[in-house]
Design an enzyme around this catalytic site. Sequence first.
Site, short mmCIF file in Angstrom:
data_model
loop_
_atom_site.label_atom_id
_atom_site.label_comp_id
_atom_site.label_asym_id
_atom_site.label_seq_id
_atom_site.Cartn_x
_atom_site.Cartn_y
_atom_site.Cartn_z
N MET A 9 43.25 35.30 30.82
CA MET A 9 44.64 35.48 31.25
C MET A 9 44.94 36.94 31.56
SD MET A 9 46.76 32.77 28.89
CE MET A 9 48.17 32.66 30.00
N SER A 10 43.89 37.72 31.81
CA SER A 10 44.06 39.14 32.11
C SER A 10 44.36 39.33 33.60
CB SER A 10 42.78 39.90 31.76
OG SER A 10 42.71 41.14 32.44
N PRO A 11 45.49 39.95 33.94
CA PRO A 11 45.81 40.12 35.36
C PRO A 11 44.85 41.03 36.09
CG PRO A 11 47.35 41.37 34.01
CD PRO A 11 46.53 40.54 33.07
#
Length: 198
Positions: free
Chosen positions: A11-13
């Site tokens: 979920m790391s942009p």
Amino acid sequence: MTQIDYYFATMSPFTYLAGGRLEEVAAKHGATVKYKPLDIMALFSRTGGTPPKDRHPNRIEYRLQELKRVAKHNDMPINLKPAHWPGNMAPSAYAIIAAQNAGGGDVGGLTQAILRACWAEEKDVADESVIREALSAHGFDPELVNSGLLSGAETYSRNLDEAVEAGAFGAPTYIVGKEVFWGQDRLDYLDDYLAEIS
């Protein structure tokens, strides 16, 4: 053959904004990629980092500006405040681990599909149907979503320990031997380094 240890969070942009460039760099130099998803919040706590929600407002605002700029530069869509973020990263991480262990499909494509689901498609990457769809679309048995839970959990925890030991403190991090490259904006440096050692 050179191996790139790739530590990331599903979920790391900034991991999302790397797109497929890591795989392109690896292919260019005949390197392999070992995908090592981990719990980014636990990594922050173990290495002196601060979760985004707890940062000073100046840092929060800058992060949003930077995400917008990087997305534009890389010609990638992004929702700066996705509906399902933050959320449970473990199910999608376990699926990636199980897929890598199973082989036969495109792990890089699977990883990018999960990241894109969160940051561009407003999908919940903890949702079994979202994970199944990504597995199937990239050449994996969708049943891996259930069959790899135990080994996935063990590997997920081990990836965190290995990341700390190797010098990682954020995501994405690319490690070759003792050389650490942190951030999607360091892929050019990784490219240069692989050229030097090949």
